[in-house]
Design an enzyme around this catalytic site. Structure first.
Site, PDB file in Angstrom:
ATOM      1  N   GLY A 192    -104.741 -20.271 121.454  1.00 21.76           N
ATOM      2  CA  GLY A 192    -104.773 -18.821 121.651  1.00 21.76           C
ATOM      3  C   GLY A 192    -104.865 -17.957 120.406  1.00 21.76           C
ATOM      4  O   GLY A 192    -104.780 -16.729 120.509  1.00 21.76           O
ATOM      5  N   ASP A 210    -110.015 -21.600 128.917  1.00 25.16           N
ATOM      6  CA  ASP A 210    -109.967 -22.942 128.318  1.00 25.16           C
ATOM      7  C   ASP A 210    -109.684 -23.985 129.398  1.00 25.16           C
ATOM      8  O   ASP A 210    -109.077 -23.688 130.427  1.00 25.16           O
ATOM      9  CB  ASP A 210    -108.869 -23.025 127.241  1.00 25.16           C
ATOM     10  CG  ASP A 210    -109.140 -24.152 126.252  1.00 25.16           C
ATOM     11  OD1 ASP A 210    -109.541 -23.849 125.110  1.00 25.16           O
ATOM     12  OD2 ASP A 210    -108.971 -25.340 126.613  1.00 25.16           O
ATOM     13  N   PHE A 240    -115.141 -24.129 131.255  1.00 25.35           N
ATOM     14  CA  PHE A 240    -116.053 -22.994 131.104  1.00 25.35           C
ATOM     15  C   PHE A 240    -117.438 -23.300 131.658  1.00 25.35           C
ATOM     16  O   PHE A 240    -118.128 -22.410 132.174  1.00 25.35           O
ATOM     17  CB  PHE A 240    -116.169 -22.594 129.618  1.00 25.35           C
ATOM     18  CG  PHE A 240    -117.248 -21.592 129.374  1.00 25.35           C
ATOM     19  CD1 PHE A 240    -117.036 -20.246 129.638  1.00 25.35           C
ATOM     20  CD2 PHE A 240    -118.505 -21.991 128.925  1.00 25.35           C
ATOM     21  CE1 PHE A 240    -118.050 -19.315 129.456  1.00 25.35           C
ATOM     22  CE2 PHE A 240    -119.523 -21.070 128.740  1.00 25.35           C
ATOM     23  CZ  PHE A 240    -119.292 -19.730 129.010  1.00 25.35           C
ATOM     24  N   ASP A 264    -115.312 -21.002 120.390  1.00 24.75           N
ATOM     25  CA  ASP A 264    -114.750 -21.979 119.449  1.00 24.75           C
ATOM     26  C   ASP A 264    -114.564 -23.293 120.201  1.00 24.75           C
ATOM     27  O   ASP A 264    -113.781 -24.149 119.799  1.00 24.75           O
ATOM     28  CB  ASP A 264    -113.413 -21.443 118.911  1.00 24.75           C
ATOM     29  CG  ASP A 264    -112.897 -22.219 117.700  1.00 24.75           C
ATOM     30  OD1 ASP A 264    -113.715 -22.868 117.018  1.00 24.75           O
ATOM     31  OD2 ASP A 264    -111.678 -22.187 117.450  1.00 24.75           O
ATOM     32  N   LYS A 283    -119.197 -21.976 117.484  1.00 23.33           N
ATOM     33  CA  LYS A 283    -118.921 -23.092 116.574  1.00 23.33           C
ATOM     34  C   LYS A 283    -119.856 -24.258 116.858  1.00 23.33           C
ATOM     35  O   LYS A 283    -120.114 -24.588 118.010  1.00 23.33           O
ATOM     36  CB  LYS A 283    -117.490 -23.562 116.772  1.00 23.33           C
ATOM     37  CG  LYS A 283    -117.225 -24.874 116.041  1.00 23.33           C
ATOM     38  CD  LYS A 283    -115.817 -25.086 115.722  1.00 23.33           C
ATOM     39  CE  LYS A 283    -115.014 -25.659 116.870  1.00 23.33           C
ATOM     40  NZ  LYS A 283    -113.621 -25.759 116.436  1.00 23.33           N
TER      41      LYS A 283
HETATM   42  C1  SAM Z   1    -110.718 -25.670 118.365  1.00 24.58           C
HETATM   43  S1  SAM Z   1    -109.973 -25.425 119.910  1.00 24.58           S
HETATM   44  C2  SAM Z   1    -109.984 -23.670 120.037  1.00 24.58           C
HETATM   45  C3  SAM Z   1    -108.933 -22.992 119.207  1.00 24.58           C
HETATM   46  C4  SAM Z   1    -108.833 -21.521 119.557  1.00 24.58           C
HETATM   47  N1  SAM Z   1    -110.010 -20.786 119.109  1.00 24.58           N
HETATM   48  C5  SAM Z   1    -107.635 -20.885 118.913  1.00 24.58           C
HETATM   49  O1  SAM Z   1    -107.806 -20.145 117.953  1.00 24.58           O
HETATM   50  O2  SAM Z   1    -106.528 -21.108 119.390  1.00 24.58           O
HETATM   51  C6  SAM Z   1    -111.250 -25.886 121.001  1.00 24.58           C
HETATM   52  C7  SAM Z   1    -110.926 -25.652 122.450  1.00 24.58           C
HETATM   53  O3  SAM Z   1    -112.103 -25.820 123.240  1.00 24.58           O
HETATM   54  C8  SAM Z   1    -111.670 -26.202 124.526  1.00 24.58           C
HETATM   55  N2  SAM Z   1    -112.780 -26.684 125.350  1.00 24.58           N
HETATM   56  C9  SAM Z   1    -113.573 -27.744 125.128  1.00 24.58           C
HETATM   57  N3  SAM Z   1    -114.450 -27.890 126.143  1.00 24.58           N
HETATM   58  C10 SAM Z   1    -114.207 -26.883 127.013  1.00 24.58           C
HETATM   59  C11 SAM Z   1    -114.776 -26.490 128.253  1.00 24.58           C
HETATM   60  N4  SAM Z   1    -115.781 -27.181 128.803  1.00 24.58           N
HETATM   61  N5  SAM Z   1    -114.285 -25.414 128.887  1.00 24.58           N
HETATM   62  C12 SAM Z   1    -113.258 -24.712 128.338  1.00 24.58           C
HETATM   63  N6  SAM Z   1    -112.677 -25.033 127.166  1.00 24.58           N
HETATM   64  C13 SAM Z   1    -113.145 -26.098 126.510  1.00 24.58           C
HETATM   65  C14 SAM Z   1    -110.636 -27.261 124.221  1.00 24.58           C
HETATM   66  O4  SAM Z   1    -109.807 -27.482 125.347  1.00 24.58           O
HETATM   67  C15 SAM Z   1    -109.912 -26.656 123.027  1.00 24.58           C
HETATM   68  O5  SAM Z   1    -108.764 -25.981 123.425  1.00 24.58           O
END
Ligand code: SAM
Length: 250
Positions: A87, A114, A132, A156, A196
């Site tokens: 978050g 997420d 997503f 991200d 990203k």
């Molecule tokens: C690097 S983390 C994000 C960190 C976030 N920007 C923060 O600042 O807290 C990447 C996130 O992408 C999510 N993610 C990956 N594939 C996803 C999808 N298909 N749908 C939703 N979220 C996804 C992962 O669960 C993970 O929590």
């Protein structure tokens, strides 16, 4: 003199761990990868800073740097944060858009989504446990937007890394295109898309696709990105709309 040093240390306990490059104890029985992770976390100045400044994770500093450079988040903006857990980007967006109504300016709207659970963040709407890329999730986002368009779409999102560079690149590219396709439907004219990537063979094509839809596309590797990571962010500004261009993306 002793007193001076005692006070200096007492007032800067959080930085001391970094200064003295703290090495974690009680690592016995932990897998080598966990040991490396713990050691790196304890030695990482952004982890310390995030704790001190109440961000949920160090990634906050990546978005803060992107925003510092490109001024993409403004009071009153509507922001969708894809891959929002835990978050910290949502926290940054809430403050920068004035979704918390701290300033007199217009209040923004921040929606985070997420696959992982998302614990509440004041003044943000969060969709936890939702993929997503699934149509139902995107319909849910559209329902919340209620006909409004967004100023900024952030992604991200990152898949679970396998360690196989090409496969990880392919998986993140799929997520990036999914975010882009959604952004094309719901972004206001002149809006922004930040995404990203883990660099690889398809990055250039992705960048070219962005250039079809956005006036300015820049690539940034924030300071907080770890040296060993292939991570980079594409910042696309000035959404042109989709009427005048062919709309096929891979
Ligand atoms: C690097 S983390 C994000 C960190 C976030 N920007 C923060 O600042 O807290 C990447 C996130 O992408 C999510 N993610 C990956 N594939 C996803 C999808 N298909 N749908 C939703 N979220 C996804 C992962 O669960 C993970 O929590």
């Amino acid at each position: 003199m002793k007193c001076f040093f005692r006070n200096l240390i007492a007032n800067n306990l959080h930085t001391c761990a970094v200064l003295f490059r703290e090495v974690p104890r009680n690592l016995k029985g932990k897998k080598h990868s966990s040991q490396l992770w713990l050691t790196r976390q304890l030695q990482d100045p952004y982890v310390e800073k995030a704790k001190r400044e109440n961000y949920r994770c160090r990634s906050a500093y990546k978005l803060l740097e992107i925003n510092e450079r490109f001024k993409i988040l403004q009071p009153g903006h509507i922001v969708i944060d894809c891959g929002a857990a835990p978050g910290s980007w949502t926290q940054v967006a809430v403050k920068a858009t004035n979704a918390n109504a701290v300033q007199k300016d217009a209040g923004g709207i921040v929606i985070g989504i997420d696959k992982q659970p998302l614990y509440p963040i004041e003044n943000a709407t969060l969709l936890g446990g939702m993929d997503f890329t699934a149509a139902e999730s995107q319909n849910e986002l559209l329902k919340i937007l209620n006909g409004k368009k967004a100023d900024v779409i952030l992604s991200d999102m990152a898949p679970n890394a396998t360690g196989v560079r090409d496969l990880d690149h392919e998986n993140i590219i799929q997520l990036a295109y999914s975010a882009l396709r959604f952004a094309l439907q719901i972004t206001k004219g002149n809006g922004v898309f930040v995404c990203k990537l883990w660099d690889g063979g398809k990055s250039q094509q992705f960048e070219k696709d962005l250039i079809r839809f956005y006036k300015y596309v820049k690539c940034i590797r924030p300071e907080a990105t770890r040296d060993e990571s292939t991570e980079k962010f594409l910042v696309a500004r000035g959404f042109k709309g989709i009427k005048s261009t062919s709309s096929s993306t891979t």
